[in-house]
Motif scaffolding. Structure first.
Motif, PDB file in Angstrom:
ATOM      1  N   THR A  66       0.916  -0.831  -0.074  1.00  0.00           N
ATOM      2  CA  THR A  66      -0.345   0.077   0.144  1.00  0.00           C
ATOM      3  C   THR A  66       0.947   1.048   0.123  1.00  0.00           C
ATOM      4  N   VAL A  67       0.559   2.217  -0.823  1.00  0.00           N
ATOM      5  CA  VAL A  67       0.752   3.793  -0.466  1.00  0.00           C
ATOM      6  C   VAL A  67       0.448   4.281   0.285  1.00  0.00           C
ATOM      7  N   ALA A  68       0.886   5.442   0.894  1.00  0.00           N
ATOM      8  CA  ALA A  68      -0.735   6.617   1.598  1.00  0.00           C
ATOM      9  C   ALA A  68       1.341   7.880   1.948  1.00  0.00           C
ATOM     10  N   LEU A  69      -0.259   8.939   1.960  1.00  0.00           N
ATOM     11  CA  LEU A  69       0.918   9.887   2.450  1.00  0.00           C
ATOM     12  C   LEU A  69       0.373  10.595   3.688  1.00  0.00           C
ATOM     13  N   SER A  70       1.413  11.602   3.975  1.00  0.00           N
ATOM     14  CA  SER A  70       1.312  12.735   5.672  1.00  0.00           C
ATOM     15  C   SER A  70       1.649  14.034   5.462  1.00  0.00           C
ATOM     16  N   MET A  71       0.598  15.158   5.208  1.00  0.00           N
ATOM     17  CA  MET A  71       1.112  15.967   5.594  1.00  0.00           C
ATOM     18  C   MET A  71       0.650  16.976   6.431  1.00  0.00           C
ATOM     19  N   LYS A  72       1.638  18.108   6.380  1.00  0.00           N
ATOM     20  CA  LYS A  72       0.505  19.254   7.471  1.00  0.00           C
ATOM     21  C   LYS A  72      -0.242  20.520   7.051  1.00  0.00           C
ATOM     22  N   THR A  73      -1.283  20.544   7.587  1.00  0.00           N
ATOM     23  CA  THR A  73      -2.333  21.716   6.691  1.00  0.00           C
ATOM     24  C   THR A  73      -1.408  22.529   6.762  1.00  0.00           C
ATOM     25  N   GLN A  74      -2.900  23.007   6.169  1.00  0.00           N
ATOM     26  CA  GLN A  74      -2.087  25.104   6.121  1.00  0.00           C
ATOM     27  C   GLN A  74      -3.033  25.284   7.830  1.00  0.00           C
ATOM     28  N   SER A  75      -4.050  24.870   8.307  1.00  0.00           N
ATOM     29  CA  SER A  75      -4.242  25.030   9.359  1.00  0.00           C
ATOM     30  C   SER A  75      -3.605  24.775  11.005  1.00  0.00           C
ATOM     31  N   GLY A  76      -2.384  23.679  10.317  1.00  0.00           N
ATOM     32  CA  GLY A  76      -1.357  23.109  11.465  1.00  0.00           C
ATOM     33  C   GLY A  76      -2.112  22.392  11.596  1.00  0.00           C
ATOM     34  N   LYS A  77      -2.801  21.230  11.561  1.00  0.00           N
ATOM     35  CA  LYS A  77      -2.491  20.022  11.564  1.00  0.00           C
ATOM     36  C   LYS A  77      -1.946  18.743  10.682  1.00  0.00           C
ATOM     37  N   VAL A  78      -2.040  17.438  11.078  1.00  0.00           N
ATOM     38  CA  VAL A  78      -1.085  16.854  10.188  1.00  0.00           C
ATOM     39  C   VAL A  78      -1.956  15.379   9.861  1.00  0.00           C
ATOM     40  N   VAL A  79      -2.483  15.255   8.839  1.00  0.00           N
ATOM     41  CA  VAL A  79      -3.593  14.824   7.819  1.00  0.00           C
ATOM     42  C   VAL A  79      -3.383  13.481   7.258  1.00  0.00           C
ATOM     43  N   SER A  80      -3.305  12.207   7.265  1.00  0.00           N
ATOM     44  CA  SER A  80      -3.011  11.194   6.593  1.00  0.00           C
ATOM     45  C   SER A  80      -3.542  10.523   5.674  1.00  0.00           C
ATOM     46  N   SER A  81      -3.850  10.632   4.068  1.00  0.00           N
ATOM     47  CA  SER A  81      -4.416   9.324   3.117  1.00  0.00           C
ATOM     48  C   SER A  81      -4.975   8.243   3.138  1.00  0.00           C
ATOM     49  N   LYS A  82      -5.756   7.990   2.228  1.00  0.00           N
ATOM     50  CA  LYS A  82      -6.126   6.877   2.856  1.00  0.00           C
ATOM     51  C   LYS A  82      -4.712   6.041   1.824  1.00  0.00           C
ATOM     52  N   ASN A  83      -4.907   4.766   2.832  1.00  0.00           N
ATOM     53  CA  ASN A  83      -3.436   3.742   2.051  1.00  0.00           C
ATOM     54  C   ASN A  83      -4.819   3.111   0.715  1.00  0.00           C
ATOM     55  N   THR A  84      -3.501   3.269  -0.534  1.00  0.00           N
ATOM     56  CA  THR A  84      -3.691   2.864  -2.013  1.00  0.00           C
ATOM     57  C   THR A  84      -3.034   1.780  -1.754  1.00  0.00           C
ATOM     58  N   LYS A  85      -4.251   0.324  -2.577  1.00  0.00           N
ATOM     59  CA  LYS A  85      -3.507  -0.798  -2.719  1.00  0.00           C
ATOM     60  C   LYS A  85      -2.787  -0.833  -3.969  1.00  0.00           C
ATOM     61  N   THR A 144      -2.137   8.669  -7.080  1.00  0.00           N
ATOM     62  CA  THR A 144      -2.785  10.072  -6.321  1.00  0.00           C
ATOM     63  C   THR A 144      -3.552   9.624  -4.488  1.00  0.00           C
ATOM     64  N   PRO A 145      -3.062   8.898  -3.934  1.00  0.00           N
ATOM     65  CA  PRO A 145      -3.287   8.940  -2.727  1.00  0.00           C
ATOM     66  C   PRO A 145      -4.348   9.797  -2.299  1.00  0.00           C
ATOM     67  N   GLN A 146      -5.839   9.702  -1.731  1.00  0.00           N
ATOM     68  CA  GLN A 146      -6.643  10.742  -1.602  1.00  0.00           C
ATOM     69  C   GLN A 146      -7.114  10.659   0.280  1.00  0.00           C
ATOM     70  N   TYR A 147      -6.416  12.087   0.224  1.00  0.00           N
ATOM     71  CA  TYR A 147      -7.322  11.972   2.009  1.00  0.00           C
ATOM     72  C   TYR A 147      -8.959  12.190   2.133  1.00  0.00           C
ATOM     73  N   PRO A 148      -9.615  11.173   3.148  1.00  0.00           N
ATOM     74  CA  PRO A 148     -10.639  11.026   3.210  1.00  0.00           C
ATOM     75  C   PRO A 148     -11.275  12.562   4.268  1.00  0.00           C
ATOM     76  N   GLY A 149     -12.332  12.634   3.560  1.00  0.00           N
ATOM     77  CA  GLY A 149     -13.456  13.995   4.321  1.00  0.00           C
ATOM     78  C   GLY A 149     -12.448  15.081   2.883  1.00  0.00           C
ATOM     79  N   PHE A 150     -11.247  15.165   2.695  1.00  0.00           N
ATOM     80  CA  PHE A 150     -10.866  16.125   1.615  1.00  0.00           C
ATOM     81  C   PHE A 150     -11.176  16.461   0.158  1.00  0.00           C
ATOM     82  N   ALA A 151     -11.554  16.977  -0.217  1.00  0.00           N
ATOM     83  CA  ALA A 151     -11.779  17.197  -1.392  1.00  0.00           C
ATOM     84  C   ALA A 151     -11.036  17.512  -3.501  1.00  0.00           C
TER      85      ALA A 151
END
Length: 490
Positions: free
Chosen positions: A320-339, A350-357
């Motif tokens: 699986t592949v996933a990403l994590s990043m710090k958002t512009q509001s300062g929170k660290v978010v993780s993407s969904k796992n892409t198999k 392009t891994p997708q973040y849950p709840g994000f457009a």
């Protein structure tokens, strides 16, 4: 001796004639005296003097003889049972209490509900030895031990909701699935029920594409090397969580294939495993600086180009592949796992973040907001109401953005110097902003027709959009700066 006193004919104890029974030996005094009164008159009378009585005192427990004639035989009397000693009664009561209490305790201890509770507790707390003692199987090849029941513990440890469901099944029907069933396997001490978890073991069939591959199941090497590329049967194993690892060195490169399998109620198809050793290459797309995780392990970061390349990486069936990043509001978010599968070889992921457009989600909303203004669908508050234009905004018609949009287009409509206008948005960047919110950076190119020339302006906007049901709505929209401004002849 007083006239109302005499000696017991049975034991010789001095007693009163008025008593019914001798207080010492229990002899029936009354019956004896009554019999004497019925004796014929020529029968010698009982001596009355004290001296005579003393000389003629009968020997205890023998018939007295007067002259040559014996007294009439006394009726046989059964001596009353001597009182049972107190300590014997107490001991008997204690033993009875222990026996009854022990029975009640063991009857409850070995009950279906109590045994099910012990089994679930053993799984929950990883008490492998206790768990093994509560498992049985009709398969003579499978003998439960503290080591070979661990996969069952691991499975329920990773699936807490399944453990609660297991407990309910054990205490009700006893049926869990085709591989697990709670049954009465006999009796304990010939009296009490003996409930156990009856296990139908599993036999996975594993195939690799390399003869020299080493195969291990849950860390234990079971084949080194495999010696065949045909499916090979292994087992028996208890239903549970398993990791199949295949490794081999090919052309100087060590290839490893790891696969995790939840075999709690597997079908025959589920147990057919192809552990193929091969490599894969692909590119991951994301925001600059995002951390890249491959099967849960950090391997790098997205560079300034917005991409991260993976070349000739050993392929695993559960990669699986996933990403994590710090958002512009300062929170660290993780993407969904892409198999990852081999169909993705040499592609961009392009891994997708849950709840994000996604980019497409953001593009659809921005185009709708500006498109309805540009094509003349919305020209004032009345037409906006008819077209449900407020659905694009958080807060609907009370939204400040909605009000600004209506006021802006109404101004263009009332400006006599403008004969026509268009607004063309262009998406520039879409990034996670906060929980359930996405920041969208985009340009809008305004083109105003002044009959003899066009006045063209481009502005950059930053908008925050957020999830609303199955759609996205605009929460904020701020003009950041002017990109260009010029006139163009018609």
């Amino acid at each position: 001796m007083e006239n109302n006193k005499f000696f017991c004919p049975n034991c010789g104890t001095e007693i009163n004639r008025n008593v019914a029974f001798c207080p010492e030996c229990g002899f029936n005094v009354k019956q004896y005296l009554d019999n004497l009164q019925k004796t014929p008159k020529d029968q010698p009378k009982e001596p009355s003097s004290k001296t005579t009585a003393q000389h003629s005192q009968p020997t205890p427990k023998k018939n007295r003889v007067v002259g040559s004639q014996a007294h009439p035989a006394r009726p046989t009397q059964r001596a009353p049972r001597k009182p049972i000693k107190k300590w014997k009664v107490i001991t008997s009561v204690i033993v009875l209490v222990i026996l009854v209490g022990g029975y009640l305790f063991l009857n409850n201890y070995y009950s279906k509900k109590a045994t099910a509770n012990r089994l679930v507790t053993a799984i929950k707390q990883g008490q492998d030895k206790t768990l093994a003692s509560l498992i049985t199987s009709n398969d003579p090849s499978f003998k439960p031990t503290s080591s070979n029941v661990e996969p069952l513990v691991t499975y329920y440890g990773r699936n807490k909701d399944k453990l609660a469901s297991l407990k309910g099944s054990l205490t009700s029907t006893g049926y869990v699935n085709d591989h697990l069933e709670f049954v009465n396997s006999g009796h304990k001490f010939l009296i009490f029920d003996n409930y156990k978890l009856k296990v139908k073991p599993i036999y996975p069939r594993i195939r690799t594409n390399k003869k020299n591959a080493k195969l291990s199941i849950n860390g234990k090497v079971v084949a080194n090397p495999m010696n065949t590329t045909d499916p090979k049967k292994f087992g028996p194993y208890i239903p549970g969580e398993y990791r199949i690892k295949t490794s081999a060195t090919i052309h100087g490169h060590k290839l490893v294939n790891n696969g995790d399998y939840a075999w709690i109620d597997p079908s025959g198809y589920d147990l057919d495993i192809q552990s193929i050793l091969q490599t894969i290459s692909y590119t991951i797309k994301g925001q600059t600086g995002s951390k890249v995780y491959l099967s849960g392990k950090e391997i790098g970061k997205i560079d300034k180009s917005g991409f991260y390349d993976i070349k000739d990486y050993p392929f695993s069936q559960n990669m699986t592949v996933a990403l994590s990043m710090k958002t512009q509001s300062g929170k660290v978010v993780s993407s969904k796992n892409t198999k990852i599968d081999m169909s993705m070889n040499n592609t961009t992921i392009t891994p997708q973040y849950p709840g994000f457009a996604s980019t497409d989600d953001a593009k659809d909303l921005i185009n709708s907001v500006w498109g309805d203004l540009s094509d003349g669908t919305v020209t004032d508050s009345d037409s906006a109401n008819d077209d449900d234009y407020d659905d694009y905004f958080v807060g609907g018609s009370t939204s400040d953005i909605y009000q600004q949009m209506i006021k802006m287009v109404d101004g263009y409509q009332n400006d006599d110097s403008i004969s026509d206008y268009t607004m063309d948005p262009t998406l520039k960047k879409v990034v996670p902003y906060d929980t359930g919110q996405t920041k969208v950076t985009y340009d809008v190119k305004y083109s105003f027709d002044h009959d003899d020339h066009y006045h063209i302006q481009t502005f950059e906007y930053n908008a925050i959009i957020q999830k609303s049901g199955s759609d996205y709505k605009m929460k904020t929209n701020v003009m950041d700066h002017k990109v260009n401004d010029y006139d163009k002849d018609e």
